[in-house]
Design a protein around this motif. Sequence first.
Motif, PDB file in Angstrom:
ATOM      1  N   THR A  27       0.689  -1.377   0.187  1.00  0.00           N
ATOM      2  CA  THR A  27       0.045   0.106   0.029  1.00  0.00           C
ATOM      3  C   THR A  27       0.926   1.231  -0.093  1.00  0.00           C
ATOM      4  O   THR A  27       0.408   2.323  -0.621  1.00  0.00           O
ATOM      5  CB  THR A  27      -0.924   0.022   1.352  1.00  0.00           C
ATOM      6  OG1 THR A  27      -0.023  -0.422   2.358  1.00  0.00           O
ATOM      7  CG2 THR A  27      -2.140  -0.835   1.112  1.00  0.00           C
ATOM      8  N   SER A  28       1.863   1.088   0.652  1.00  0.00           N
ATOM      9  CA  SER A  28       2.655   2.392   0.686  1.00  0.00           C
ATOM     10  C   SER A  28       4.251   2.354  -0.274  1.00  0.00           C
ATOM     11  O   SER A  28       4.866   3.259   0.003  1.00  0.00           O
ATOM     12  CB  SER A  28       3.247   2.739   2.198  1.00  0.00           C
ATOM     13  OG  SER A  28       4.117   1.695   2.545  1.00  0.00           O
ATOM     14  N   ASP A  29       4.259   1.461  -1.042  1.00  0.00           N
ATOM     15  CA  ASP A  29       5.433   1.145  -1.646  1.00  0.00           C
ATOM     16  C   ASP A  29       5.872   2.290  -2.624  1.00  0.00           C
ATOM     17  O   ASP A  29       7.029   2.360  -2.881  1.00  0.00           O
ATOM     18  CB  ASP A  29       5.192  -0.073  -2.557  1.00  0.00           C
ATOM     19  CG  ASP A  29       5.535  -1.210  -2.063  1.00  0.00           C
ATOM     20  OD1 ASP A  29       5.886  -1.267  -0.758  1.00  0.00           O
ATOM     21  OD2 ASP A  29       5.550  -2.293  -2.389  1.00  0.00           O
ATOM     22  N   PHE A  37       1.896   5.304   6.867  1.00  0.00           N
ATOM     23  CA  PHE A  37       1.979   6.518   6.275  1.00  0.00           C
ATOM     24  C   PHE A  37       2.274   7.538   7.354  1.00  0.00           C
ATOM     25  O   PHE A  37       1.562   8.499   7.697  1.00  0.00           O
ATOM     26  CB  PHE A  37       0.452   6.837   5.772  1.00  0.00           C
ATOM     27  CG  PHE A  37       0.260   6.190   4.399  1.00  0.00           C
ATOM     28  CD1 PHE A  37       0.962   5.857   3.714  1.00  0.00           C
ATOM     29  CD2 PHE A  37      -0.876   5.395   4.594  1.00  0.00           C
ATOM     30  CE1 PHE A  37       0.797   5.327   2.375  1.00  0.00           C
ATOM     31  CE2 PHE A  37      -1.397   4.465   3.540  1.00  0.00           C
ATOM     32  CZ  PHE A  37      -0.470   4.529   2.464  1.00  0.00           C
ATOM     33  N   ASP A  38       3.647   7.758   7.733  1.00  0.00           N
ATOM     34  CA  ASP A  38       4.094   8.564   8.566  1.00  0.00           C
ATOM     35  C   ASP A  38       4.329  10.031   7.944  1.00  0.00           C
ATOM     36  O   ASP A  38       5.170  10.890   8.888  1.00  0.00           O
ATOM     37  CB  ASP A  38       5.593   8.164   9.299  1.00  0.00           C
ATOM     38  CG  ASP A  38       6.388   7.694   8.106  1.00  0.00           C
ATOM     39  OD1 ASP A  38       6.248   6.984   7.172  1.00  0.00           O
ATOM     40  OD2 ASP A  38       7.585   7.761   8.314  1.00  0.00           O
ATOM     41  N   MET A  39       3.858  10.521   6.864  1.00  0.00           N
ATOM     42  CA  MET A  39       4.207  11.657   6.049  1.00  0.00           C
ATOM     43  C   MET A  39       3.099  12.630   6.638  1.00  0.00           C
ATOM     44  O   MET A  39       1.899  12.171   6.554  1.00  0.00           O
ATOM     45  CB  MET A  39       4.239  11.858   4.875  1.00  0.00           C
ATOM     46  CG  MET A  39       4.694  13.048   4.159  1.00  0.00           C
ATOM     47  SD  MET A  39       4.402  12.882   2.331  1.00  0.00           S
ATOM     48  CE  MET A  39       5.809  12.265   1.978  1.00  0.00           C
ATOM     49  N   GLY A 120      -8.563  18.465   7.129  1.00  0.00           N
ATOM     50  CA  GLY A 120      -8.198  17.340   6.262  1.00  0.00           C
ATOM     51  C   GLY A 120      -9.264  16.767   5.100  1.00  0.00           C
ATOM     52  O   GLY A 120     -10.416  17.156   5.588  1.00  0.00           O
ATOM     53  N   PHE A 121      -8.843  16.014   4.208  1.00  0.00           N
ATOM     54  CA  PHE A 121      -9.891  15.806   3.264  1.00  0.00           C
ATOM     55  C   PHE A 121     -10.893  14.678   3.792  1.00  0.00           C
ATOM     56  O   PHE A 121     -12.160  14.992   3.597  1.00  0.00           O
ATOM     57  CB  PHE A 121      -9.188  15.050   2.077  1.00  0.00           C
ATOM     58  CG  PHE A 121      -8.687  16.160   0.976  1.00  0.00           C
ATOM     59  CD1 PHE A 121      -8.684  17.606   1.017  1.00  0.00           C
ATOM     60  CD2 PHE A 121      -8.229  15.662  -0.229  1.00  0.00           C
ATOM     61  CE1 PHE A 121      -8.214  18.310   0.121  1.00  0.00           C
ATOM     62  CE2 PHE A 121      -7.546  16.426  -1.039  1.00  0.00           C
ATOM     63  CZ  PHE A 121      -7.674  17.785  -1.047  1.00  0.00           C
ATOM     64  N   SER A 122     -10.463  13.937   4.500  1.00  0.00           N
ATOM     65  CA  SER A 122     -11.516  12.871   5.006  1.00  0.00           C
ATOM     66  C   SER A 122     -12.059  13.415   6.284  1.00  0.00           C
ATOM     67  O   SER A 122     -13.269  12.862   6.526  1.00  0.00           O
ATOM     68  CB  SER A 122     -10.538  11.432   5.493  1.00  0.00           C
ATOM     69  OG  SER A 122      -9.905  11.075   4.547  1.00  0.00           O
ATOM     70  N   LEU A 418      -4.410   0.272  -6.032  1.00  0.00           N
ATOM     71  CA  LEU A 418      -5.235   1.341  -5.518  1.00  0.00           C
ATOM     72  C   LEU A 418      -5.722   0.698  -4.102  1.00  0.00           C
ATOM     73  O   LEU A 418      -6.473  -0.133  -3.983  1.00  0.00           O
ATOM     74  CB  LEU A 418      -6.649   1.475  -6.364  1.00  0.00           C
ATOM     75  CG  LEU A 418      -7.535   2.174  -5.823  1.00  0.00           C
ATOM     76  CD1 LEU A 418      -7.303   3.663  -5.660  1.00  0.00           C
ATOM     77  CD2 LEU A 418      -8.904   2.398  -6.962  1.00  0.00           C
ATOM     78  N   ALA A 419      -4.833   1.361  -3.057  1.00  0.00           N
ATOM     79  CA  ALA A 419      -5.172   0.712  -1.974  1.00  0.00           C
ATOM     80  C   ALA A 419      -4.732   1.768  -0.862  1.00  0.00           C
ATOM     81  O   ALA A 419      -3.808   2.710  -1.034  1.00  0.00           O
ATOM     82  CB  ALA A 419      -4.035  -0.327  -1.599  1.00  0.00           C
ATOM     83  N   PRO A 420      -5.220   1.563   0.391  1.00  0.00           N
ATOM     84  CA  PRO A 420      -6.087   0.581   0.914  1.00  0.00           C
ATOM     85  C   PRO A 420      -7.404   1.040   0.727  1.00  0.00           C
ATOM     86  O   PRO A 420      -8.478   0.008   0.265  1.00  0.00           O
ATOM     87  CB  PRO A 420      -6.114   0.481   2.402  1.00  0.00           C
ATOM     88  CG  PRO A 420      -5.500   2.022   2.870  1.00  0.00           C
ATOM     89  CD  PRO A 420      -4.726   2.536   1.502  1.00  0.00           C
TER      90      PRO A 420
END
Length: 586
Positions: A27-29, A37-39, A120-122, A418-420
């Motif tokens: 998912t974060s590759d 997702f530490d950014m 944020g968006f979510s 397309l993840a997660p």
Amino acid sequence: MPSTDLIFLHAPTVYDFRQRPTLWGPTSDLVPSEPVFDMYPVGFSTMAAYMHQAGIRTRIANLAAGMVRSRRFDPERFIARSRARVFGIDLHWLPHAHGALAVAELVKRHHPQAPVVFGGFSASYFHEELVRYPQVDYVLRGDSTEEPLRQLMEALLASSGSADAAVLSRIPNLTWKDGEGGVHANPQTYVPSNLDHLAMDYRQMVRSVVRSADFLNHVPFDHWLDYPVMAAITVRGCKHNCAYCGGSAYASNLISRRTAPAYRAPERLAEDLFRMHEISRGPVFILGDIRQAGLDHARRFLRAVKGYPGQAMLEVFEPVSREFAEELADALPNFVIEFSPESHDPAVRQAIHKTFSNEGIEQTIEACLDVGCRRFDLFFMTGLPKQTRQSVLDGVTYCEDLMERFDDGRFIPFVGPLAPFVDPGSLFYEKPDQYGYTIRCRTLEEHRQALLAPTWKHILNYETRWMSRDDIAAVTYEAGRRLNALKARFGLIDAETAAETEERIDRAVALMAQIDGLIVRCTPEELEMELQALKPQIDRANTSTVCDKTELDLPFDLKAFNWPRLFRMGVTDVWTGLRETVTGRT
Ligand code: B12
Ligand code: SF4
């Protein structure tokens, strides 16, 4: 008395990821972050700068990066010791649903009087559900919250944390609760039409680092210490409508009430780059296609940025003409292109509203490489409409053809899922039938729960008419495996790296099969025990699954930071800060 008015906290996707056995897979590759997702959002820096201009003291604490970096880092103790009047938490990316809410809970436990603000968006999409959680007080909606946040902060600081309903109801874009728990969503009227009111030079970040004597908590993501890439924002919103995108024109209208993209003036954007270069010699990622506002706009930027000495990574959303490639090379000789057609198959691209042709893709690669582009990254995605298992694998064969044609080491293809989640607000999410999708989670809470599943396949919130979740996971691994072998064959990665990636893919596939078996056989308690026993193996398979993450990095000057400049900036600033405190000026 708290020395910080507002502290921004960035949570990991799942709060207790260090204890949980989750097979995150690829998912974060394709981003610099770890699987959690530490950014943090780039908006932390624009909000911090805007608050600074208003005399509001901020800090940033990247809890996720701290937790990735060291097992000894205790986020709860950090929160308990934080002295801030207000806590701001991002729920920008939906995968943070679990972590962000857990962090908010800890803030409330240790600082029950301190207001907790989300954005944020979510957070914007799920604002009414989000604000009903007891640990959340306010949600600021939209893609531009600097000014509403300033207004909210002034209201909170003036009232020691419990602002009057009459005051709150006047703050644009704010969702809030009254004393009886009634939810109020103020009109979303603050939607700036350009980005010229923002400071995007990271100097506020340097000031904050110096003031708090806390460098590590400010890092945008853990790996940034080795690879200090900076981000320059050209736009908020987008004029395109890629159907999977939660930031498309359609989604932007739904979430941010934005009817047209807001651009950064080209000359200011160029200044942003030069100022960033004063701080770091790492590459600058210019986010958003600079041609989005038209070719004249792009050319103004290129004229203004000419002579920029660093490496610039540019996203292109559409094919690039030879003429424009030459202009790029002239202005930014060290340029790198990032292009995401997502599929080699025109029918799949058509279904996601990327209507350009394969000839367009190939001409773009050819033109950019011909004029001296340092590197050309091409991204394909799995889990799209009309995309079958065969179509994904044909995409890898197409990459092989391209690697044969452009074989001097500068053309690098990638594939990832397309993840997660299919993102809320995107056309896939809002009109799933039309695109052939089944969306399995509809509420924030359902997504929060989904993140606790044992593997990324089980976390996926969708499947398509053409591929189940099993198919998507299996073909992603297979495509990754084939592309990895091709990269070794064409000398894009060395044999050792290729062998390691191959081994990780094997391990991940085996673990996925093992976990699938456990899910069928075990009671929930047994499953938990079995998964814990597998945790060391799962952890080893978790990063860089289908490609080695560092393949994304550009080589750069080892003396990445301009330390003398940073030192001068910090010292001057602390001195200015002290003087302001003594004279009472801000
Ligand atoms: C640039 C970008 C990135 C950059 C991130 C740069 C950065 N550090 O922010 C990169 C390429 C690294 C990236 C990665 C990912 N991205 Co992205 N990205 C984008 C993109 C193209 C633009 C985002 C943008 O314009 N930001 C600028 C503005 C809008 O945000 P901002 O300034 O950071 O924050 C403002 C507001 O959001 C808000 N805000 C944010 N946080 C907070 C917190 C508080 C307290 C407050 C008050 C306000 C607030 O106020 C800020 C200032 O006004 C969008 C698509 C689009 N066109 O929007 C996708 C998008 C945001 N990304 C998305 C996704 C899914 C991801 C990944 C999870 C993909 C993946 N699986 O790897 C990763 C996550 C990376 C991580 N966290 O580690 C989705 C998010 C959908 C969703 N609701 O979850 C989007 C919408 C695209 C899509 N596919 O749908 N991304
Ligand atoms: S994927 Fe990129 S080009 Fe497409 S809508 Fe999203 S931000 Fe715009």
